[in-house]
Design a protein around this motif. Structure first.
Motif, PDB file in Angstrom:
ATOM      1  N   GLU A  33       0.824  -1.215   0.000  1.00 31.55           N
ATOM      2  CA  GLU A  33       0.000   0.000   0.000  1.00 31.55           C
ATOM      3  C   GLU A  33       0.856   1.263   0.000  1.00 31.55           C
ATOM      4  O   GLU A  33       0.525   2.249  -0.665  1.00 31.55           O
ATOM      5  N   THR A  37       0.890   3.775  -3.127  1.00 38.38           N
ATOM      6  CA  THR A  37       0.545   5.191  -2.959  1.00 38.38           C
ATOM      7  C   THR A  37       1.583   6.087  -3.633  1.00 38.38           C
ATOM      8  O   THR A  37       1.228   7.062  -4.326  1.00 38.38           O
ATOM      9  N   LEU A 120      -8.271   0.468   1.066  1.00 41.01           N
ATOM     10  CA  LEU A 120      -6.812   0.576   1.093  1.00 41.01           C
ATOM     11  C   LEU A 120      -6.158  -0.529   0.257  1.00 41.01           C
ATOM     12  O   LEU A 120      -5.125  -0.296  -0.386  1.00 41.01           O
ATOM     13  N   ALA A 121      -6.761  -1.718   0.263  1.00 37.91           N
ATOM     14  CA  ALA A 121      -6.198  -2.840  -0.495  1.00 37.91           C
ATOM     15  C   ALA A 121      -6.264  -2.609  -2.000  1.00 37.91           C
ATOM     16  O   ALA A 121      -5.526  -3.251  -2.765  1.00 37.91           O
ATOM     17  N   ILE A 123      -5.376   0.135  -3.437  1.00 36.79           N
ATOM     18  CA  ILE A 123      -4.311   1.074  -3.840  1.00 36.79           C
ATOM     19  C   ILE A 123      -3.229   0.401  -4.679  1.00 36.79           C
ATOM     20  O   ILE A 123      -2.925   0.863  -5.786  1.00 36.79           O
ATOM     21  N   PRO A 124      -2.601  -0.694  -4.211  1.00 36.67           N
ATOM     22  CA  PRO A 124      -1.566  -1.312  -5.039  1.00 36.67           C
ATOM     23  C   PRO A 124      -2.102  -1.886  -6.347  1.00 36.67           C
ATOM     24  O   PRO A 124      -1.412  -1.859  -7.371  1.00 36.67           O
TER      25      PRO A 124
END
Length: 447
Positions: A33, A37, A120-121, A123-124
């Motif tokens: 993450e 970002t 959040l997961a 993001i990558p």
């Protein structure tokens, strides 16, 4: 400078993701993450993305990213109480408010904290997808070679698992417990390990067929003779194919073995018709014979017994599917919220089902469980984008780029089939690789 930075960050994510339990650990997720970002910041600051995808693809991407945000928007308690499936939670809500004199965070998601984790997961996954849209063709090719090296390394570790007759010997201290023999490399689960191998196999087969059938290479052979680097390159790619197939066979994953066979069949069908010459047919036949010979020599009878010894209809998955379908109808059309399956399923789980179920082993069902009608819409849109990707390839020449795109399309299709009986999209490493291959496949030709 920016191009190189994007490439190195993408490469680090790709190589780091499977290292600890296929990415299913807090250190792995946090690392991915953070890097994702940073990569997203560079891409949005430097690149113009508008022409890289079709309007349908952009809309589908925007919808997918918006869903977790939508499910986190606070709503009044009076609205929340009348939502489908929430009635049995009202008493608990009233108890909480009475004893704490506070109101919890109420939204469409039953467990907002888990939906934040889901956001959040992403993001990558978004970062590596957009990176493949903006990186040069040369760097994309380098990434595919890195993926091949990664998958072959995992296959070798899996073979060592098999010969050592123990499991989880390469989890770098995350889990040192011994279990029954399991060929899984650095992954926890052999099915997810095999997914990495069958997703990579079309890339190695595509490279093999391209090298064998490329007219310029064959002409070079006639004019200058076979060069050492040409022989070495072909031998390396043949070896990679062999290791990937053997690793998947030894994994014992029924779905993995089936999809490896399917990968060989579909890849051969799509690639073989676009290469020519007797040498092409001869080398292709030799590769298949070598793979079959090695697989038979290592003894596949115990592996085949997994297909014969257990009736698929007796698999516990069918019980999970039935209960999940019942819950889908209870919470439809809104669902329970992204990434809330584990918590909500436990409230519905029958007393005689004693095992903890982390996922339903069908990502389509789990998606509809969590986001209801939006899950159906998103799935249909995604498949339309996937079909559109194949249609866009009809008029392009069979050059190196098309071979790579076709191979990526095959790999995507294989995982989409596997997800009918597993949860590979919840394995960070495999989801990351899928996102990279998707970017390669549906990326429009640079203007």
């Amino acid at each position: 400078m920016t191009e190189n930075l994007k490439f190195y960050l993408t490469a680090i994510m790709l190589l780091f993701a499977p290292l600890i339990a296929g990415g299913k650990s807090l250190p792995s997720l946090l690392g991915l993450e953070l890097i994702g970002t940073l990569l997203l910041g560079i891409i949005t600051w430097q690149d113009t993305l508008g022409q890289r995808l079709s309007k349908l693809a952009w809309f589908t991407l925007f919808l997918g990213l918006s869903i977790p945000i939508l499910y986190l928007i606070p709503i009044p308690a009076t609205w929340w109480e009348v939502l489908p499936g929430r009635a049995k939670y009202v008493e608990g809500l009233n108890w909480y408010q009475y004893f704490t004199n506070t109101s919890p965070w109420l939204s469409l998601s039953l467990v907002p904290e888990k939906t934040v984790h889901a956001l959040l997961a992403l993001i990558p996954l978004l970062a590596i997808f957009l990176a493949t849209l903006t990186l040069s063709s040369k760097n994309i090719l380098k990434l595919t070679y890195l993926l091949i090296i990664l998958a072959v390394t995992e296959a070798i570790l899996g073979i060592l698992n098999y010969t050592a007759h123990t499991g989880f010997i390469f989890t770098f201290g995350l889990n040192n417990r011994e279990i029954s023999p399991s060929v899984s490399g650095t992954y926890i689960n052999r099915d997810h390990f095999s997914a990495l191998l069958y997703m990579t196999l079309p890339l190695t087969l595509g490279e093999f067929f391209y090298r064998v059938g490329n007219k310029a290479i064959r002409y070079n052979y006639k004019e200058k003779g076979i060069q050492t680097h040409d022989i070495l390159g072909l031998l390396l790619i043949i070896t990679a194919n062999i290791f990937l197939i053997i690793g998947a066979v030894l994994s014992g994953s029924r779905a993995g073995i089936f999809l490896i066979v399917l990968a060989i069949a579909v890849s051969s069908l799509l690639f073989a018709s676009h290469i020519g010459g007797k040498s092409s047919a001869s080398l292709t036949s030799s590769l298949i014979v070598a793979i079959l010979g090695i697989s038979l020599s290592i003894g596949v009878i115990p592996i085949l017994n997994r297909f014969i010894g257990q009736d698929p209809l007796e698999d516990a998955r069918w019980e999970f599917y039935q209960l999940t379908w019942t819950a889908i109808k209870q919470f439809f059309p809104l669902g329970t919220g992204p990434s809330t399956f584990q918590e909500v399923y436990r409230t519905l789980q029958p007393y005689d089902q004693i095992d903890f179920l982390n996922h339903v082993h069908n990502d389509y069902l789990e998606l509809v469980f969590e986001i209801g009608l939006l899950g159906v819409v998103f799935t249909l849109l995604f498949f339309l984008v996937y079909i559109q990707g194949w249609l866009n390839l009809r008029t392009t020449a069979w050059d190196k780029t098309r071979f790579l795109k076709v191979a990526s399309g095959i790999s995507i299709g294989l995982l989409l089939i596997h997800t009918l009986v597993d949860f590979n999209f919840h394995v960070p490493a495999n989801a990351l690789i899928f996102s990279m291959l998707l970017g390669i496949f549906i990326k429009r030709k640079e203007p």
